[in-house]
Design an enzyme around this catalytic site. Structure first.
Site, PDB file in Angstrom:
ATOM      1  N   MET A 132       0.847  -1.200   0.000  1.00  0.00           N
ATOM      2  CA  MET A 132       0.000   0.000   0.000  1.00  0.00           C
ATOM      3  C   MET A 132       0.879   1.246   0.000  1.00  0.00           C
ATOM      4  O   MET A 132       1.695   1.438   0.912  1.00  0.00           O
ATOM      5  CB  MET A 132      -0.930  -0.013   1.224  1.00  0.00           C
ATOM      6  N   ALA A 133       0.705   2.071  -1.022  1.00  0.00           N
ATOM      7  CA  ALA A 133       1.534   3.269  -1.185  1.00  0.00           C
ATOM      8  C   ALA A 133       1.398   4.195   0.011  1.00  0.00           C
ATOM      9  O   ALA A 133       0.292   4.501   0.451  1.00  0.00           O
ATOM     10  CB  ALA A 133       1.139   4.000  -2.464  1.00  0.00           C
TER      11      ALA A 133
ATOM     12  N   GLN B  91       7.339  -4.569  -5.319  1.00  0.00           N
ATOM     13  CA  GLN B  91       6.302  -4.324  -6.320  1.00  0.00           C
ATOM     14  C   GLN B  91       6.676  -3.124  -7.176  1.00  0.00           C
ATOM     15  O   GLN B  91       6.966  -2.048  -6.656  1.00  0.00           O
ATOM     16  CB  GLN B  91       4.930  -4.071  -5.678  1.00  0.00           C
TER      17      GLN B  91
ATOM     18  N   CYS C  12      -3.724  -0.937  -9.322  1.00  0.00           N
ATOM     19  CA  CYS C  12      -3.932   0.302  -8.570  1.00  0.00           C
ATOM     20  C   CYS C  12      -4.977   1.186  -9.256  1.00  0.00           C
ATOM     21  O   CYS C  12      -4.884   1.457 -10.455  1.00  0.00           O
ATOM     22  CB  CYS C  12      -2.623   1.075  -8.435  1.00  0.00           C
TER      23      CYS C  12
ATOM     24  N   HIS D  74      -7.803  -8.537  -6.718  1.00  0.00           N
ATOM     25  CA  HIS D  74      -8.709  -7.755  -5.881  1.00  0.00           C
ATOM     26  C   HIS D  74     -10.090  -7.828  -6.535  1.00  0.00           C
ATOM     27  O   HIS D  74     -10.234  -7.509  -7.718  1.00  0.00           O
ATOM     28  CB  HIS D  74      -8.251  -6.298  -5.775  1.00  0.00           C
TER      29      HIS D  74
ATOM     30  N   ASP E 193     -11.650  -7.054   1.395  1.00  0.00           N
ATOM     31  CA  ASP E 193     -12.627  -7.116   2.498  1.00  0.00           C
ATOM     32  C   ASP E 193     -12.384  -8.199   3.541  1.00  0.00           C
ATOM     33  O   ASP E 193     -13.302  -8.544   4.282  1.00  0.00           O
ATOM     34  CB  ASP E 193     -14.055  -7.278   1.943  1.00  0.00           C
TER      35      ASP E 193
ATOM     36  N   ARG F 173      -6.437  -2.872   3.659  1.00  0.00           N
ATOM     37  CA  ARG F 173      -6.953  -1.800   4.518  1.00  0.00           C
ATOM     38  C   ARG F 173      -7.199  -2.238   5.959  1.00  0.00           C
ATOM     39  O   ARG F 173      -7.081  -1.431   6.887  1.00  0.00           O
ATOM     40  CB  ARG F 173      -8.250  -1.248   3.914  1.00  0.00           C
TER      41      ARG F 173
END
Length: 307
Positions: A17-18, A70, A100, A167, A200, A222
């Site tokens: 995650m950036a 990545q 992304c 994703h 999720d 997340r």
């Protein structure tokens, strides 16, 4: 699980995650049970141009083995040149970001925009596979504005990808609604290489649902914000969590490479994430946002977590 010639002890992956999954965050997640982690996405072109900030994203710690990097971009020549650099030699797996959804990424033809250009995606993947013996993996979505996941996954497999992370959303959905687990299951059934499901997974119940799709691994994104210990929870381990100690360690590890001035700004978002599930934290969040001194922020947090 195994990705080409790389053995991975477990099936829980920390998502790249950036601006989030710095080396300290990844290291802590590994301590709490993450089986594998990638760097946050790194521009292949910026690496080739010897950009220092970009190279800093490739810092790793000893407990991150095996570890992946990545890369993102849309020029096969940049990927080819980047894979020759010694900075990437320590990585066991190279992942290509084709998922992304961020506007600043897709406007350059990078990230999920590549799912609208099969020939470009093929060229990039071929260039990477030919440039290194390391496993090349790809992170994708279901598509950009329509579901092309089956065709895209097959293209990746046929052109040398060693594994795929899916994703379960289209790019245009960003993170709204629910991840499409049925679509992830169909991708898994359509290819023979390992498939990692993403989207999720926040607890043992949602982890079980994802695993029921048949995926070989599960990637957590997340749900790990401010919660790098989530992997222990997902593994069903009973642990005593001291959020302030974890946050302090996060800062201490970063401080070996970055100035206090930089961390005073950078760590604000992490501090707020560590507070996100805490009751009565609204006043403290405001204080953290207004305070510019890192030590004072830590003092505020220490007092709050003592309660």
């Amino acid at each position: 699980m195994k990705i080409k010639n790389v053995n991975i002890d477990g099936n829980l992956f920390l998502a790249p995650m950036a601006g989030v999954t710095d080396f300290a965050f990844r290291s802590i997640a590994r301590e709490y049970g993450a089986s594998f982690s990638y760097t946050e996405m790194v521009s292949a072109k910026a690496l080739v141009y010897d950009n220092k900030k970009t190279k800093d994203l490739l810092i790793t710690l000893d407990n991150e083995k095996p570890v992946g990097a990545q890369l993102f971009g849309s020029e096969e020549s940049a990927f080819k040149e980047a894979l020759k650099l010694e900075e990437l030699e320590k990585f066991d797996i190279i992942d290509i970001n084709m998922g992304c959804p961020a506007p600043k990424i897709v406007k350059n033809g990078d990230g999920s925009k590549l799912m609208t250009n099969f020939s470009k995606a093929r060229e990039i993947l071929n260039a990477c596979v030919k440039a290194t013996d390391k496993p090349i993996t790809v992170k994708m979505r279901l598509g950009y504005d329509k579901d092309v996941s089956l065709d895209f996954a097959k293209l990746l497999e046929e052109n040398g990808a060693s594994a795929i992370t899916v994703h379960g959303r289209l790019r245009e959905e960003f993170y709204s609604g629910q991840a499409n687990l049925d679509a992830i299951a169909r991708v898994k059934q359509s290819v023979k290489i390992p498939v990692i499901g993403n989207g999720d997974v926040v607890d043992e119940v949602s982890l079980k649902r994802m695993l029921e799709t048949g995926v070989d691994g599960v990637m957590i994104g997340r749900a790990a914000l401010g919660k790098p210990y989530i992997f222990s929870e997902l593994l069903g381990k009973s642990i005593k969590v001291d959020k302030f100690s974890i946050l302090k360690k996060h800062i201490e590890l970063l401080s070996k490479y970055y100035s206090k001035e930089y961390l005073s700004t950078y760590m604000k978002k992490h501090m707020l994430w560590y507070l996100k599930e805490e009751k009565g934290a609204s006043k403290v969040k405001l204080e953290i946002c207004q305070e510019k001194d890192l030590d004072k922020c830590l003092n505020i947090l220490q007092e709050f977590f003592k309660k």
